[in-house]
Design a protein around this motif. Structure first.
Motif, PDB file in Angstrom:
ATOM      1  N   ASP A  78     -41.770   8.042  11.235  1.00 29.36           N
ATOM      2  CA  ASP A  78     -42.424   8.376   9.931  1.00 29.36           C
ATOM      3  C   ASP A  78     -41.237   7.310   8.680  1.00 29.36           C
ATOM      4  N   LEU A  79     -40.232   7.827   8.823  1.00 32.25           N
ATOM      5  CA  LEU A  79     -39.505   7.681   7.998  1.00 32.25           C
ATOM      6  C   LEU A  79     -38.401   6.609   8.546  1.00 32.25           C
ATOM      7  N   THR A  80     -38.660   5.398   7.888  1.00 29.33           N
ATOM      8  CA  THR A  80     -37.519   4.531   7.435  1.00 29.33           C
ATOM      9  C   THR A  80     -37.602   3.553   6.667  1.00 29.33           C
ATOM     10  N   GLY A  81     -36.612   2.265   6.782  1.00 30.22           N
ATOM     11  CA  GLY A  81     -36.988   1.829   5.978  1.00 30.22           C
ATOM     12  C   GLY A  81     -36.393   2.372   3.981  1.00 30.22           C
ATOM     13  N   ASP A  82     -37.820   1.627   3.492  1.00 27.75           N
ATOM     14  CA  ASP A  82     -37.629   2.113   1.655  1.00 27.75           C
ATOM     15  C   ASP A  82     -37.623   3.321   2.188  1.00 27.75           C
ATOM     16  N   ASP A  83     -38.354   4.012   2.649  1.00 24.86           N
ATOM     17  CA  ASP A  83     -39.117   5.195   2.637  1.00 24.86           C
ATOM     18  C   ASP A  83     -37.549   6.507   2.830  1.00 24.86           C
ATOM     19  N   LEU A  84     -37.001   6.121   3.875  1.00 22.58           N
ATOM     20  CA  LEU A  84     -35.676   6.782   4.353  1.00 22.58           C
ATOM     21  C   LEU A  84     -34.959   6.776   3.214  1.00 22.58           C
ATOM     22  N   ILE A  85     -34.170   5.776   2.500  1.00 24.17           N
ATOM     23  CA  ILE A  85     -33.666   5.702   1.520  1.00 24.17           C
ATOM     24  C   ILE A  85     -33.429   6.088   0.598  1.00 24.17           C
ATOM     25  N   ASN A  86     -35.077   6.588   0.034  1.00 21.10           N
ATOM     26  CA  ASN A  86     -35.229   7.128  -1.234  1.00 21.10           C
ATOM     27  C   ASN A  86     -35.354   8.466  -0.664  1.00 21.10           C
ATOM     28  N   PHE A  87     -35.421   8.647   0.995  1.00 20.77           N
ATOM     29  CA  PHE A  87     -35.618  10.349   1.251  1.00 20.77           C
ATOM     30  C   PHE A  87     -34.024  10.866   1.147  1.00 20.77           C
ATOM     31  N   VAL A  88     -32.702  10.087   1.704  1.00 23.50           N
ATOM     32  CA  VAL A  88     -31.532  10.308   1.975  1.00 23.50           C
ATOM     33  C   VAL A  88     -31.357  10.506   0.255  1.00 23.50           C
ATOM     34  N   ASN A  89     -31.404   9.956  -0.643  1.00 30.69           N
ATOM     35  CA  ASN A  89     -31.103   9.561  -1.640  1.00 30.69           C
ATOM     36  C   ASN A  89     -31.033  10.964  -2.767  1.00 30.69           C
ATOM     37  N   ASN A  90     -32.591  10.373  -3.201  1.00 33.25           N
ATOM     38  CA  ASN A  90     -33.244  11.471  -4.029  1.00 33.25           C
ATOM     39  C   ASN A  90     -33.554  13.213  -3.700  1.00 33.25           C
ATOM     40  N   ASP A  91     -33.250  13.263  -2.190  1.00 34.11           N
ATOM     41  CA  ASP A  91     -33.565  14.261  -1.291  1.00 34.11           C
ATOM     42  C   ASP A  91     -33.065  15.147  -0.806  1.00 34.11           C
ATOM     43  N   LEU A  92     -32.420  14.455   0.258  1.00 32.52           N
ATOM     44  CA  LEU A  92     -31.613  15.226   1.246  1.00 32.52           C
ATOM     45  C   LEU A  92     -30.216  15.430   0.015  1.00 32.52           C
ATOM     46  N   ILE A  93     -29.302  13.917  -0.159  1.00 26.70           N
ATOM     47  CA  ILE A  93     -28.055  14.686  -0.171  1.00 26.70           C
ATOM     48  C   ILE A  93     -27.903  15.501  -1.696  1.00 26.70           C
ATOM     49  N   PRO A  94     -28.919  15.653  -2.462  1.00 25.30           N
ATOM     50  CA  PRO A  94     -29.146  17.038  -3.589  1.00 25.30           C
ATOM     51  C   PRO A  94     -29.762  17.723  -3.097  1.00 25.30           C
ATOM     52  N   TYR A  95     -29.771  18.052  -1.845  1.00 28.03           N
ATOM     53  CA  TYR A  95     -30.384  19.378  -2.165  1.00 28.03           C
ATOM     54  C   TYR A  95     -29.345  20.075  -0.692  1.00 28.03           C
ATOM     55  N   LEU A  96     -28.988  19.501  -0.408  1.00 24.08           N
ATOM     56  CA  LEU A  96     -26.521  19.608   0.315  1.00 24.08           C
ATOM     57  C   LEU A  96     -25.916  20.070  -0.488  1.00 24.08           C
ATOM     58  N   ALA A  97     -26.136  19.137  -1.005  1.00 25.06           N
ATOM     59  CA  ALA A  97     -25.193  19.647  -2.188  1.00 25.06           C
ATOM     60  C   ALA A  97     -24.825  21.003  -3.267  1.00 25.06           C
ATOM     61  N   SER A  98     -26.926  21.148  -3.622  1.00 22.62           N
ATOM     62  CA  SER A  98     -27.332  22.442  -3.650  1.00 22.62           C
ATOM     63  C   SER A  98     -26.822  23.571  -3.641  1.00 22.62           C
ATOM     64  N   LEU A  99     -26.205  23.829  -2.065  1.00 26.19           N
ATOM     65  CA  LEU A  99     -26.047  25.280  -1.195  1.00 26.19           C
ATOM     66  C   LEU A  99     -25.489  25.641  -2.097  1.00 26.19           C
ATOM     67  N   LYS A 100     -25.431  27.002  -1.667  1.00 31.07           N
ATOM     68  CA  LYS A 100     -24.464  27.695  -1.992  1.00 31.07           C
ATOM     69  C   LYS A 100     -24.892  29.737  -0.710  1.00 31.07           C
ATOM     70  N   GLY A 101     -23.332  29.461  -1.263  1.00 28.56           N
ATOM     71  CA  GLY A 101     -23.076  31.235   0.270  1.00 28.56           C
ATOM     72  C   GLY A 101     -23.675  32.344   0.183  1.00 28.56           C
ATOM     73  N   GLU A 102     -23.962  32.605   0.995  1.00 27.65           N
ATOM     74  CA  GLU A 102     -24.627  34.518   0.996  1.00 27.65           C
ATOM     75  C   GLU A 102     -23.364  35.160   1.279  1.00 27.65           C
ATOM     76  N   HIS A 103     -22.059  34.657   1.861  1.00 32.24           N
ATOM     77  CA  HIS A 103     -21.551  35.867   1.947  1.00 32.24           C
ATOM     78  C   HIS A 103     -19.554  34.762   3.021  1.00 32.24           C
ATOM     79  N   GLU A 104     -18.779  35.760   2.800  1.00 34.29           N
ATOM     80  CA  GLU A 104     -17.150  34.702   2.948  1.00 34.29           C
ATOM     81  C   GLU A 104     -17.849  34.195   4.434  1.00 34.29           C
ATOM     82  N   LYS A 105     -16.525  33.240   4.199  1.00 27.01           N
ATOM     83  CA  LYS A 105     -17.523  31.411   5.426  1.00 27.01           C
ATOM     84  C   LYS A 105     -18.023  31.886   5.828  1.00 27.01           C
ATOM     85  N   ASP A 106     -19.543  31.074   4.687  1.00 28.59           N
ATOM     86  CA  ASP A 106     -20.395  30.618   5.303  1.00 28.59           C
ATOM     87  C   ASP A 106     -20.841  29.255   4.450  1.00 28.59           C
ATOM     88  N   ARG A 107     -21.093  28.957   6.078  1.00 26.80           N
ATOM     89  CA  ARG A 107     -21.184  26.741   6.175  1.00 26.80           C
ATOM     90  C   ARG A 107     -21.968  26.134   5.130  1.00 26.80           C
TER      91      ARG A 107
END
Length: 485
Positions: A78-107
């Motif tokens: 269900d996710l391809t074309g412009d929908d895929l690009i919009n998801f990756v650019n505006n949702d996935l990458i910002p979400y991954l960049a905002s992650l915070k670890g809860e302990h030492e050596k947290d991936r």
């Protein structure tokens, strides 16, 4: 999966990406493939850990929310074309960049550090989907697939380096790296550090060298978590380096994204020192005055600043192998002479291996040498070795340096004999020559044929002479003005 199958997957992915409007050359498609491979790698590892937890009647805490896990977006019909690009650019990458670890050596911290620097360069969601589906065929739970992929990834990095441009600064030819690691011979239980780690070639090669020694669970854990350290300021190199280490089995890469030269080396304590330092610091760059203030000997040249930093961060009894441009070795102006004087007085500079011109083509034509030293006693003598050309053939982009170039050096390294390509020089002679550490200066076999330097080296020398002359003229004019008052 066979080596041929994996090679075909990677080749197909690069062919697809080359056709996208947002991709320009091997640097771009290697960057895109790196973050895609990372997410598939993460997904497979998470599934493996979840299965282990289930077997032990435990619940696994996934690092990513369900929506952002590979299976729920990368291979979704269900996710391809412009929908895929919009998801990756505006949702996935910002979400991954905002992650915070809860302990030492947290991936989560590693994921966040990577995706804070990632920009999706692919414009077509259909082409991106094709790549995702091909990468989905790789099984990172298979040790065979991971082993093959680690070597294929090295090939991608080499291709990127061979293409020249700025990407060449991230990659040191593997025969050079392997030779340096073998001569340093790092041992499990001690730390390995690269302050300008690029794509982490020295750290990965050190891991490959040391894992043969890890014959107990405790040693395996030490090797994975408490051995390898690095710093890199360039976002792309940081991403490539982390991926390179993960693929080679280093689960918790302790790589910091920072400019190493930002640290005032006067404030470095024992906890910030390492047993082995292997590095190919960037050369030819210029640092601002505010950065230069971090060093006892101020200089614009990044290579001289890095040398001071490495000297400061090497533990007592530690060993270092560092690639330096020839200019650092032969220059005898005040800054260079002062640093080299301290190096010879406080460290044992036992070996300097002069590399043939062209090792870093097409990125740079500057001639370089490898300087080996340890923090034990002061220098008594230096063994110079000049790497000979094979059948007299000069190094070119298509005819690069190989392991065969180092065969003789490997055999002679410990014994340090005088041969046609090597000679032992007492430190007193080096001091008499104002701390000139260039191998050609002391070559008894080819004195009359002392090697000409590269144009870039001469240009740098002329630049420094002009600066010095300008200062002298300015001083004379000031003195004249004062006399006339």
């Amino acid at each position: 999966m066979t080596k041929e199958s994996l090679e075909n997957i990677i080749a197909s992915c690069t062919d697809i990406l080359r056709t996208d409007d947002g991709i320009s050359g091997s640097v771009h498609y290697t960057e895109v493939l790196s973050w895609i491979l990372f997410l598939k790698f993460l997904n497979d590892k998470e599934k493996e850990l979840a299965l282990e937890a289930e077997v032990n009647f435990e619940e696994y805490d996934y690092l990513l929310e369900e929506k952002y896990r590979w299976d729920n977006w990368a291979i979704s019909k269900d996710l391809t074309g412009d929908d895929l690009i919009n998801f990756v650019n505006n949702d996935l990458i910002p979400y991954l960049a905002s992650l915070k670890g809860e302990h030492e050596k947290d991936r989560r911290e590693v994921i966040s550090a990577i995706f804070k620097e990632v920009t999706n360069r692919v414009h077509s969601g259909y082409l991106l989907k094709d790549v995702l589906l091909k990468v989905n065929q790789i099984e990172f739970n298979s040790s065979d697939d991971i082993f093959i992929m680690s070597h294929l990834y090295e090939s991608l990095l080499q291709k990127m380096g061979d293409d020249g441009g700025n990407s060449g600064e991230f990659y040191t030819p593997r025969p050079v790296v392997r030779f340096m690691v073998e001569m340093i011979d790092p041992q499990v239980g001690k730390t390995v550090y690269d302050p300008a780690c690029g794509t982490c070639g020295f750290l990965v090669e050190s891991y490959e060298h040391m894992k043969k020694q890890a014959n107990t669970p405790e040693k395996v854990k030490i090797l994975a978590e408490k051995t390898f350290y690095g710093q890199e300021k360039t976002p792309l190199a940081y991403l490539l380096g982390l991926m390179n280490m993960l693929l080679h089995g280093i689960d918790y890469p302790q790589i910091r994204k920072t400019n190493t030269l930002n640290q005032n080396i006067r404030e470095i304590d024992e906890s910030q020192k390492y047993d082995y330092i292997l590095a190919n610091p960037p050369f030819g760059g210029k640092e601002q005055k505010i950065i230069q203030k971090n060093f006892p000997v101020e200089a614009q040249a990044t290579e001289l600043l890095f040398l001071q930093y490495i000297m400061k961060t090497l533990k007592f009894d530690g060993k270092a192998g560092v690639i330096l441009p020839e200019g650092v070795l032969f220059r005898t102006n005040e800054a260079y002479k002062t640093v080299k004087e301290e190096l010879l007085q406080k460290f044992n500079v036992h070996t300097i291996v002069s590399l043939p011109a062209g090792v870093f083509l097409p990125y740079s034509a500057v001639k370089t040498s490898i300087i080996f030293f340890d923090r034990t006693t002061s220098t008594k003598d230096i063994w110079f070795y000049q790497v000979p050309l094979i059948d007299g053939k000069k190094l070119t982009k298509s005819n690069g340096i190989s392991k065969e170039h180092f065969e003789e050096a490997r055999k002679l390294f410990k014994e340090r004999p005088n041969t046609e390509n090597s000679w032992l020089v007492p430190v007193e002679e080096v001091i008499k020559n104002e701390y000139n550490l260039s191998a050609a200066k002391y070559n008894p076999n080819k004195v009359e044929e002392e090697e000409l330097l590269d144009p870039e080296e001469y240009a740098e020398e002329i630049y420094e002479l002009l600066i010095s002359a300008t200062k002298s003229i300015s001083s004379l004019m000031t003195a004249g003005d004062e006399a006339n008052e």
